[in-house]
Design an enzyme around this catalytic site. Structure first.
Site, PDB file in Angstrom:
ATOM      1  NE  ARG A 174      -1.724  -1.334   3.671  1.00 27.79           N
ATOM      2  CZ  ARG A 174      -1.905  -0.995   4.938  1.00 27.79           C
ATOM      3  NH1 ARG A 174      -2.993  -0.355   5.306  1.00 27.79           N
ATOM      4  NH2 ARG A 174      -0.999  -1.284   5.844  1.00 27.79           N
ATOM      5  CD1 TRP A 196      14.284  -1.572  10.811  1.00 21.76           C
ATOM      6  CD2 TRP A 196      16.320  -1.765  11.705  1.00 21.76           C
ATOM      7  NE1 TRP A 196      14.700  -0.309  11.148  1.00 21.76           N
ATOM      8  CE2 TRP A 196      15.950  -0.399  11.694  1.00 21.76           C
ATOM      9  CE3 TRP A 196      17.568  -2.122  12.220  1.00 21.76           C
ATOM     10  CZ2 TRP A 196      16.792   0.601  12.193  1.00 21.76           C
ATOM     11  CZ3 TRP A 196      18.404  -1.120  12.717  1.00 21.76           C
ATOM     12  CH2 TRP A 196      18.010   0.225  12.697  1.00 21.76           C
TER      13      TRP A 196
END
Length: 556
Positions: free
Chosen positions: A94, A409
């Site tokens: 998105r 990460w």
């Protein structure tokens, strides 16, 4: 330690035409927005639509803490890891709303070494999709008020206007307003409202439409108000469809960008999962499935929101069948659900972990109810301990779930190879028997109760008198077969954000119900959920700046 924006700004990006070429996309099938962004043309879809579909992997999560727990970061790192293992992989994500970017949560580009780039462009104006949606929404509002002013031929009851204006920013003072003040020429005085752009029905329509023809049909079905006889008035009756479609003609096309490791990412649409259906566009997902062997997509907030709506709304409407679900958790979030204050989450606390892990347990049970195999992954933090990891690993394996630690990460795709391996094992060895949790022919009340009882764990559902009346009216109008989009806090399985872990003995309170006839679902507002968020006491905007060289700083 480098910030996300520093890592992104130091990245060596490939030109987007090179990214597209890796998936067999020609330069003529791209509409370029500079060097690193492009929209996919209709010609590309027409060429690939008969291709076989790849495998579809949904990434979702447990109920998050207020800071978010790295679901998008995990999605990006997983895709890069699958690419590293030789699989032709594409992301379907998105677009971010400006509200959270300048508020508290942050953007939607991932984090650390698992990001999509150009990060600043994505988190700010990108290719203008949200501006187009905002303009189309507010054009319809303007046409509605103008029709009332110019004689009101459709006999619109100004006390029953449903359509709200929108803007892509958190602005609480616009939730409830009065318009038309001033002279007679300034319009008819009435109460009006704003929602954030991601909660606009036009956002949902754009994300669920197959093509321009479908988009226009859906726009025409939008119910903007009721007339003085109690009959619905639609956007088609206001002759608004063509003009709105003109504003959305480019926005409907998926956007192509890349990860830090050059995996292709179709980033398109951005409804929130707590107040809308929370998934990227059907067009982007379907196109990705035709271009790649494995598609990694994500749905917003916890699995009780985004995943439920992905599985009960998006997949139902679009004919999609997910092959696996990755459920993201963090030690920190599990301890938070176990009652540990935010200030103490960095300290090992196995007792709190045992109390909070029931939240993860409930989400695992929920996904299994849809017949889809689950892989649980822990998004690692430096404060986590080995004892905490081993407790969670054993808990998951006892419940038949594959488990992997994610270090994307810090390490990018390399840190996700363990997770990617578990996902591949699941895709190869476990069959998905996906089915929605309720059938179309259930009553709306039965659908709401099924979600509340089966997914949230509620004892029952209570309705405000107006909500009950609205639901009956919606069924009388012929919309009873539509799926239900529950608007609920993301922080709890219940509609009370203070009830953490796996609450029991609670009732879901539905305060309002309305039909999004164009999107094709019925919205049930629960608890105190707001469709126009506000800014926190210290918004992220405080730390954002741009220097004399045009370089943005402070954007996460």
């Amino acid at each position: 330690m480098k910030t996300d924006i520093q890592i992104a700004q130091e990245a060596e990006m490939r030109q987007v035409k090179e990214v597209g070429a890796a998936y067999g996309i020609s330069e003529d099938e791209l509409e370029l927005y500079g060097k690193y962004k492009a929209k996919l043309t209709d010609e590309l879809w027409n060429r690939v639509k008969e291709n076989p579909d790849g495998k579809l992997v949904l990434v979702t999560a447990i109920n998050p803490t207020p800071a978010g727990e790295g679901k998008t970061t995990t999605s990006i790192g997983l895709a890069d890891a699958l690419s590293r293992l030789g699989k032709k992989t594409m992301l379907a994500l998105r677009e971010p709303s400006l509200g959270p970017c300048f508020g508290i949560k942050g953007g939607a580009a991932g984090g650390g070494y698992a990001q999509v780039v150009p990060m600043e462009d994505l988190n700010l104006h990108f290719t203008g999709d949200f501006h187009a949606i905002t303009s189309a929404n507010n054009l319809l509002a303007a046409l509605l008020d103008n029709h009332i002013q110019q004689g009101n031929g459709l006999r619109i009851d100004t006390r029953q206007v449903l359509w709200k204006r929108c803007m892509d920013m958190n602005d609480r003072v616009l939730r409830n307003i009065v318009v038309g003040l001033g002279a007679k020429a300034d319009g008819v005085v009435r109460e009006d409202h704003f929602v954030i752009t991601v909660a606009s029905e036009i956002m949902a329509i754009l994300c669920l439409a197959d093509d321009m023809g479908d988009l226009k049909e859906r726009l025409g079905r939008i119910i903007v108000a009721y007339n003085d006889a109690g009959e619905p008035v639609t956007a088609k009756q206001l002759n608004a469809v063509g003009a709105m479609a003109a504003l959305l003609k480019d926005a409907i096309k998926p956007n192509l960008i890349q990860t830090l490791e050059h995996t292709g990412a179709l980033v398109h649409g951005g409804p929130f999962a707590n107040i809308a259906h929370g998934c990227n566009s059907v067009r982007a997902t379907k196109t990705a499935l035709k271009l790649a062997d494995i598609v990694v997509t994500e749905a917003g907030f916890g699995a009780d929101l985004g995943a439920e709506k992905f599985l009960d709304i998006k997949c139902r409407m679009a004919g999609l069948k997910p092959d696996a679900v990755v459920l993201v958790a963090t030690v920190r979030a599990l301890k938070y659900n176990g009652g540990v204050p935010k200030t103490e989450l960095n300290t090992e606390n196995l007792e709190a972990l045992k109390r909070g892990i029931v939240n993860l347990e409930k989400h695992i049970e929920n996904i299994h109810k849809y017949g889809v195999p689950v892989v649980v992954t822990l998004n690692s933090f430096t404060s986590d301990t080995k004892a905490e990891y081993e407790f969670i690993r054993s808990f998951c394996e006892e419940r038949g779930c594959e488990f992997a630690l994610s270090e994307v990460w810090a390490k990018g795709g390399e840190g996700g190879e363990g997770l990617a391996g578990k996902v591949l094992e699941t895709l190869e060895n476990k069959e998905s028997n996906y089915a929605p949790i309720y059938p179309d022919d259930m009553s709306l009340k039965e659908k709401v109760h099924t979600i509340a009882a089966e997914i949230y764990g509620a004892d029952g559902v209570s309705y405000a008198p107006g909500a009950e009346k609205a639901m009956a009216r919606i069924e009388e109008m012929g919309f009873g077969r539509l799926p239900v989009c529950m608007a609920k806090t993301q922080y709890s399985l219940s509609d009370d954000q203070s009830k953490l872990g796996r609450p029991s003995g609670f009732t879901i309170h539905v305060r309002d119900v309305y039909v999004s006839a164009g999107a094709g679902f019925v919205v049930a507002l629960t608890g105190a959920i707001m469709t126009m968020p506000g800014l926190p006491k210290k918004p992220a905007a405080d730390g954002i700046d741009v220097n004399e060289d045009g370089k943005i700083t402070g954007l996460f």
